[in-house]
Design an enzyme around this catalytic site. Structure first.
Site, mmCIF file in Angstrom:
data_model
loop_
_atom_site.group_PDB
_atom_site.id
_atom_site.type_symbol
_atom_site.label_atom_id
_atom_site.label_comp_id
_atom_site.label_asym_id
_atom_site.label_seq_id
_atom_site.Cartn_x
_atom_site.Cartn_y
_atom_site.Cartn_z
ATOM 1 C CB VAL A 14 -0.952 0.009 1.215
ATOM 2 C CG1 VAL A 14 -1.754 1.314 1.267
ATOM 3 C CG2 VAL A 14 -1.895 -1.179 1.150
ATOM 4 N NE ARG A 45 9.534 -4.524 9.555
ATOM 5 C CZ ARG A 45 9.034 -5.751 9.680
ATOM 6 N NH1 ARG A 45 9.201 -6.426 10.794
ATOM 7 N NH2 ARG A 45 8.377 -6.325 8.677
ATOM 8 N N GLY A 132 -11.364 -1.060 1.544
ATOM 9 C CA GLY A 132 -10.432 -0.567 0.540
ATOM 10 C C GLY A 132 -10.834 0.753 -0.081
ATOM 11 C CD GLU A 188 -1.473 -11.469 3.553
ATOM 12 O OE1 GLU A 188 -0.278 -11.811 3.467
ATOM 13 O OE2 GLU A 188 -1.914 -10.404 3.088
ATOM 14 C CG ASP A 199 -9.691 -8.125 7.696
ATOM 15 O OD1 ASP A 199 -8.786 -7.293 7.743
ATOM 16 O OD2 ASP A 199 -10.638 -8.073 6.879
ATOM 17 C CE LYS A 203 -11.239 -5.007 6.469
ATOM 18 N NZ LYS A 203 -11.150 -5.811 5.236
#
Length: 430
Positions: A14, A45, A132, A188, A199, A203
């Site tokens: 993103v 990082r 999104g 994932e 998730d 939301k």
């Protein structure tokens, strides 16, 4: 025109798209905002992993970047709770506005962030945290601020929707479909947050907070994932003219005494194939909103991915920057209603129950007696006999979830019931 100076925390899928949009659309953004946007630093990082970004912008010291006097707005796309929470609180307390896509942080610690923003007069925007690129939170927060929202229901996780859509299309089981989703990049390496509903629950908490002017956290959300959804469940749904979706449902509930509360839940459910959400397939998201004056509205589009999410992030950045140019600020937290969260056991639901039973007279009457005992009304029954046993499918009318669970538990102990094959909730029908 004094530039709006932006610090970016994170430069993954993103973040990289955010940088691209800020670069490619720099001239247009200046015209839309009334001032240029200047990216002054990007905290990562491993700087050597970001060769597509100008080296002088990269830093590993996120805290120093957030505290810098050369920063007006902090854009966060790292994710997770720590150290992100501390960084954003530091930014807000320092008077820097924040744009974040972090649904888990907002669902757990949203009140802390809002309080810090209110204290300093900074803005907190988070459109990208849910669905999104779909403009959903701003309509709830602003466009429908003059209405009374009664229900929000939708598909807010692309991974699970891809899996369930594929199972419906191919007849394959959950395990093999998850493997295919991973191979195609829709899941994932560790799909737990998606397939176990974490998730979607985060939301749902954000949606309920905005819709009902009440602080709702992830711990207030009842959650079930899709691991237990079988090919047989999908086939049973098809046989009844339904399909299975993982739904986030937020609704106002009024008790017989007139007391209002909010019920927020995430779980798989059968919905009619005629329902608009039934045609939402693949990794797409869609959310239905019901309001007293506006009626029913549906928001549909790409619910995830680097470019769609970055679109929402930059949209929020434009809103924040415009506020700064006009010496104003955006909407604050609205939690005046302070409604209580209703336990799942008290929430009205409907069930689809599939049983393996002995094929002999009197089975249905014994099963029906248990439903009557728990004050659960039967809406439809379908029975198919075999040589030694039979399949019995029951769809209920709405009853409290606790009553339905107790009914199923007792039915499972009847001598004539060989197995409770599946239990799934039913939504989208009167």
């Amino acid at each position: 025109m004094k530039p709006i100076r932006v610090a970016l925390l994170g430069c993954g899928t993103v973040g990289t798209e955010v940088v691209r949009l800020l670069t490619d659309q720099a001239e247009d953004l200046t015209q839309r905002i009334g001032a240029p946007v200047e990216l002054v630093g990007i905290a990562v990082r491993r700087p050597n992993k970001h060769r597509e970004v100008p080296e002088h912008l990269l830093t590993t010291d996120a805290e120093a970047l957030v505290k810098s006097d050369d920063v007006d707005v902090v854009v966060e796309v790292i994710g997770g709770i720590d150290p992100t929470r501390g960084l954003l609180l530091e930014a807000l307390r320092g008077g820097k506005s924040v744009v974040t896509a972090n649904k888990a942080l907002l669902a757990e610690h949203g009140p802390d962030l809002f309080e810090a923003a209110d204290a300093s007069g900074a803005d907190l925007y988070f459109e990208a945290a849910v669905a999104g690129a779909i403009p959903l939170l701003r309509p709830l927060r602003e466009s429908l601020a003059g209405d009374r929202i009664t229900r929000v229901m939708g598909i807010v996780n692309g991974t699970t929707n891809f899996i369930l859509s594929a199972m419906d299309a191919t007849g394959a089981g959950y395990g093999e479909t998850l493997e295919e989703a991973s191979r195609l990049g829709y899941a994932e390496a560790d799909p737990t947050a998606d397939v176990d509903g974490f998730d979607a629950a985060s939301k749902a908490a954000i949606l309920a907070s905005l819709a009902f002017h009440t602080r709702v956290t992830a711990s207030d959300v009842y959650r079930e994932g899709i691991r237990s959804v079988s090919a047989a469940d999908i086939a049973a749904a098809k046989g009844l003219g339904r399909t299975v979706k993982l739904l986030a449902i937020c609704e106002r509930v009024v008790s017989p005494s007139g007391q209002e509360s909010v019920a927020v839940r995430v779980h798989p459910a059968m919905i009619p194939r005629t329902h608009p959400l039934a045609s939402v397939n693949g990794a797409f998201n869609a959310v239905f909103v019901e309001a007293d004056a506006a009626g029913e509205m549906m928001f549909y589009g790409q619910g995830a991915g680097g470019a769609p999410t970055a679109s929402a992030v930059v949209g929020d950045l434009v809103a924040v920057a415009r506020n700064m140019v006009a010496s104003g600020h955006g909407p604050r937290e609205s939690a005046y209603a302070a409604l209580t969260a209703q336990p799942m056991g008290n929430t009205p639901t409907r069930y689809h129950i599939s049983l393996d039973v002995a094929d002999k007279p009197g089975v249905l009457s014994q099963v029906a007696a248990v439903f009557a005992e728990h004050d659960v009304s039967i809406a439809a029954v379908r029975q198919e006999g075999r040589i030694e046993d039979a399949s019995l499918v029951i769809v209920t009318h709405a009853a409290t979830d606790a009553a339905l669970r107790s009914t199923v538990d007792k039915i499972g102990g009847l001598p004539v019931v060989r197995d409770v094959v599946s239990v799934m909730r039913v939504e989208g029908e009167e």
